[in-house]
Write a protein that holds these residues in place. Structure first.
Motif, mmCIF file in Angstrom:
data_model
loop_
_atom_site.group_PDB
_atom_site.id
_atom_site.type_symbol
_atom_site.label_atom_id
_atom_site.label_comp_id
_atom_site.label_asym_id
_atom_site.label_seq_id
_atom_site.Cartn_x
_atom_site.Cartn_y
_atom_site.Cartn_z
ATOM 1 N N ARG A 17 0.765 -1.169 -0.102
ATOM 2 C CA ARG A 17 0.024 0.070 0.152
ATOM 3 C C ARG A 17 0.901 1.096 -0.057
ATOM 4 O O ARG A 17 0.362 2.272 -0.853
ATOM 5 N N ALA A 18 1.845 1.203 0.631
ATOM 6 C CA ALA A 18 2.822 2.400 0.739
ATOM 7 C C ALA A 18 3.485 2.880 -0.735
ATOM 8 O O ALA A 18 3.671 3.717 -1.084
ATOM 9 N N LYS A 19 3.763 1.731 -1.474
ATOM 10 C CA LYS A 19 4.248 2.044 -2.780
ATOM 11 C C LYS A 19 3.184 2.460 -3.777
ATOM 12 O O LYS A 19 3.449 3.179 -4.597
ATOM 13 N N ASN A 20 1.828 2.238 -3.424
ATOM 14 C CA ASN A 20 0.875 2.556 -4.494
ATOM 15 C C ASN A 20 0.018 3.974 -4.086
ATOM 16 O O ASN A 20 -0.724 4.251 -5.127
ATOM 17 N N ILE A 21 -0.050 4.151 -3.029
ATOM 18 C CA ILE A 21 -1.031 5.320 -2.442
ATOM 19 C C ILE A 21 -0.331 6.482 -3.013
ATOM 20 O O ILE A 21 0.853 6.805 -3.073
ATOM 21 N N ASP A 22 -1.042 7.737 -3.341
ATOM 22 C CA ASP A 22 -0.612 8.979 -3.611
ATOM 23 C C ASP A 22 0.237 9.593 -2.688
ATOM 24 O O ASP A 22 -0.350 9.732 -1.394
ATOM 25 N N ALA A 23 1.366 10.116 -3.093
ATOM 26 C CA ALA A 23 2.307 10.623 -2.148
ATOM 27 C C ALA A 23 1.824 11.886 -1.464
ATOM 28 O O ALA A 23 1.939 12.234 -0.140
ATOM 29 N N GLY A 24 1.242 12.511 -2.235
ATOM 30 C CA GLY A 24 0.514 13.776 -1.490
ATOM 31 C C GLY A 24 -0.656 13.666 -0.560
ATOM 32 O O GLY A 24 -0.607 14.495 0.433
ATOM 33 N N LEU A 25 -1.354 12.744 -0.744
ATOM 34 C CA LEU A 25 -2.470 12.233 0.066
ATOM 35 C C LEU A 25 -1.815 11.783 1.436
ATOM 36 O O LEU A 25 -2.086 12.393 2.715
ATOM 37 N N VAL A 26 -0.646 10.943 1.438
ATOM 38 C CA VAL A 26 -0.118 10.596 2.440
ATOM 39 C C VAL A 26 0.729 11.506 3.373
ATOM 40 O O VAL A 26 0.466 11.847 4.788
ATOM 41 N N GLY A 27 1.316 12.484 2.676
ATOM 42 C CA GLY A 27 1.940 13.737 3.127
ATOM 43 C C GLY A 27 1.130 14.668 4.017
ATOM 44 O O GLY A 27 1.347 15.106 5.057
ATOM 45 N N SER A 28 -0.090 14.946 3.422
ATOM 46 C CA SER A 28 -1.039 15.659 4.001
ATOM 47 C C SER A 28 -1.896 15.139 5.353
ATOM 48 O O SER A 28 -2.006 15.753 6.596
ATOM 49 N N ARG A 29 -1.602 13.726 5.422
ATOM 50 C CA ARG A 29 -2.046 13.069 6.697
ATOM 51 C C ARG A 29 -0.934 13.050 7.767
ATOM 52 O O ARG A 29 -1.226 13.111 8.794
ATOM 53 N N ILE A 30 0.204 12.954 7.238
ATOM 54 C CA ILE A 30 1.335 12.760 8.071
ATOM 55 C C ILE A 30 1.214 14.326 8.808
ATOM 56 O O ILE A 30 1.696 14.652 10.064
ATOM 57 N N ARG A 31 1.137 15.192 7.862
ATOM 58 C CA ARG A 31 1.087 16.849 8.373
ATOM 59 C C ARG A 31 0.157 16.900 9.520
ATOM 60 O O ARG A 31 0.395 17.422 10.697
ATOM 61 N N LEU A 32 -1.031 16.654 9.332
ATOM 62 C CA LEU A 32 -2.358 16.689 10.327
ATOM 63 C C LEU A 32 -1.834 15.816 11.680
ATOM 64 O O LEU A 32 -2.052 16.372 12.424
ATOM 65 N N ALA A 33 -1.342 14.646 11.334
ATOM 66 C CA ALA A 33 -1.139 13.916 12.505
ATOM 67 C C ALA A 33 0.145 14.683 13.277
ATOM 68 O O ALA A 33 -0.201 14.368 14.470
ATOM 69 N N ARG A 34 1.112 15.161 12.707
ATOM 70 C CA ARG A 34 1.999 15.657 13.368
ATOM 71 C C ARG A 34 1.474 17.138 14.125
ATOM 72 O O ARG A 34 1.852 17.188 15.433
ATOM 73 N N GLN A 35 0.824 17.817 13.437
ATOM 74 C CA GLN A 35 0.064 18.881 14.219
ATOM 75 C C GLN A 35 -0.854 18.514 15.455
ATOM 76 O O GLN A 35 -0.885 19.254 16.349
ATOM 77 N N ARG A 36 -1.605 17.296 15.188
ATOM 78 C CA ARG A 36 -2.392 16.968 16.351
ATOM 79 C C ARG A 36 -1.610 16.494 17.370
ATOM 80 O O ARG A 36 -1.953 16.721 18.495
ATOM 81 N N ALA A 37 -0.458 15.904 17.221
ATOM 82 C CA ALA A 37 0.535 15.505 18.352
ATOM 83 C C ALA A 37 1.190 16.712 18.813
ATOM 84 O O ALA A 37 1.937 16.533 20.010
#
Length: 460
Positions: A17-37
């Motif tokens: 899944r990590a190889k096939n998912i859109d990189a921009g989508l994952v990046g935005s989710r990482i940013r939100l998770a980091r801000q939440r933390a």
């Protein structure tokens, strides 16, 4: 997902899944998770990657490997599946994450004393039509906390009543009832404060939460209301049990609350020797919570305790009032908090003979609280009367004391009011205003539960 202890591990499915998912989508989710933390990019990167690299991942310019994703998920406290979920309902999930983050920031604003900032964030959340019911209810509870911190008790009460009726989550409803009881007590409606406290007590009993943080906070809140109504022994027993329960808890907030309120009850009983160490314990514990607003209020309370000593410890009291005032400058303390602090400093200045500064501070206190606290208004007028007396102007002193009587007449009957009635009675008697003194003595008796239509007062 397999885990080892509390850490997420890489699986073959996750690698695919990590190889096939859109990189921009994952990046935005990482940013939100980091801000939440609550982490910066550098803190999230740690020693796993560079800050520049995580910045590119969040921007969608680099695809994170499965190993990096798991490492980030472990640092951010989120599930890797959250980062790699299919694109269905992405907007809804991201909006939910955004709202949750906004409420986290609002909660931080409330705890650090920035009520106006909290209200801006909360109102923006509540304006959204798609906020889930429980998140909206949590937002309203935070709004009530912010309003209470700013001295808007009637506004806080209105919002809290809505939270109590709307919340499906028992702990949130319980916290709302505790704050509602406190607000009614501060507003002077002691009957409602006790009634709401009884409703919360029933929830405490049903859930067996007597030794919990909520149980202790409720006990001291209800104890204060019962004390003001004159049920001193019951209030003392509640406080004693709260302190005993607090000793077994790790929560600095719960323990500080128990010590603080017990200190107030002891002080109003005249037990200054017992009140002072409890207040010092509460301050030590609150320093661990970084609650600037609570620290400032408690330092002012400690200052009043030190003025109640025999003889008054004016120097230490002034140091505590000044330190509390400096702490208030870094928070949005309520007008009542500022007014109470100015009153304490005015009393200190009067005791050391600085009548000009005492007068200025008492006048500032009166102007700050005349619309929000009858008790503080009457106390400020009493100090102004004492200032006039110290200058030898007996007529002005009596006029000030009489004005304080008029203000105090608008309050309900409680022990704090009784104490001020009694103080004014003695001040008026010492200046020859005997009719006013007799009336004040009678009101003091009524406020403490005496029902005799007259009181014997020596006139010679």
């Amino acid at each position: 997902m397999d885990t080892q202890g509390d850490l997420w591990q890489v699986t073959p499915d996750l690698r695919v899944r990590a190889k096939n998912i859109d990189a921009g989508l994952v990046g935005s989710r990482i940013r939100l998770a980091r801000q939440r933390a609550g982490l910066t990019q550098g803190e999230a990167a740690g020693d796993v990657m560079s800050t520049a690299y995580i910045s590119r991942i969040e921007a969608g310019q680099r695809r994170a490997s499965a190993d990096l994703l798991v490492a980030l998920a472990n640092r951010l406290g989120c599930d890797p599946d959250e980062l790699l979920a299919p694109d269905d309902d992405v907007a809804a999930r991201e909006e939910l994450a955004r709202v949750t983050l906004e409420l986290d920031y609002a909660d931080l604003d409330v705890r650090t004393g920035d009520g106006p900032s909290a209200l801006v964030r909360i109102d923006a959340v509540l304006a959204s039509p798609d906020v889930p019911h429980e998140l909206a209810t949590k937002a309203k509870y935070l709004k009530a906390q912010a309003l209470e911190s700013l001295g808007d008790l009637s506004g806080a009460i209105k919002v809290l009543e809505d939270v109590v009726s709307a919340s499906h989550e028992s702990h949130l409803r319980l916290r709302a009832l505790i704050l509602l009881s406190h607000c009614y007590r501060e507003e002077g409606d002691l009957a409602r404060a006790c009634e709401v406290g009884d409703r919360a007590s029933a929830m405490i009993d049903a859930a067996d939460l007597h030794g919990s943080t909520e149980g202790i906070q409720l006990a001291v809140t209800v104890a204060a209301a019962h004390y003001e109504r004159g049920d001193v022994n019951y209030a003392m027993r509640l406080c004693a049990r709260a302190v005993e329960s607090a000793e077994a808890l790790e929560s600095p907030t719960a323990r500080a609350s128990a010590y603080w309120n017990s200190s107030i009850v002891h002080e109003r009983q005249g037990n200054i020797a017992d009140a002072l160490p409890l207040a010092h314990k509460a301050i030590t514990l609150l320093e661990q919570t970084h609650d600037a607003s609570a620290m400032a209020r408690l330092r002012s309370q400690l200052g009043f305790l030190q003025l109640s000593m025999s003889p008054p410890d004016v120097d230490e009291a002034m140091r505590n009032f000044e330190r509390a005032r400096a702490e208030m400058d870094h928070t949005t303390a309520s007008p009542i908090d500022f007014g109470r602090n100015e009153l304490g400093r005015a009393r200190c200045r009067l005791l050391i003979g600085d009548v000009e500064e005492a007068e200025r501070l008492a006048e500032d206190c009166f102007e700050a609280v005349r619309e929000s606290s009858l008790m503080l208004s009457a106390q400020a007028l009493t100090v102004l009367g004492q200032v006039a007396a110290s200058r030898g102007d007996a007529d002005d002193a009596v006029a000030r004391f009489r004005r304080a009587l008029v203000v105090l007449d608008g309050m309900g009957a409680d022990r704090e009011a009784a104490q001020l009635w009694f103080e004014l009675a003695n001040l008026l008697r010492s200046h020859g205003a005997m009719e006013d003194a007799i009336e004040a003595f009678q009101r003091a008796g009524t406020s403490t539960g005496l029902t005799s239509p007259s009181m014997a007062v020596r006139t010679t």
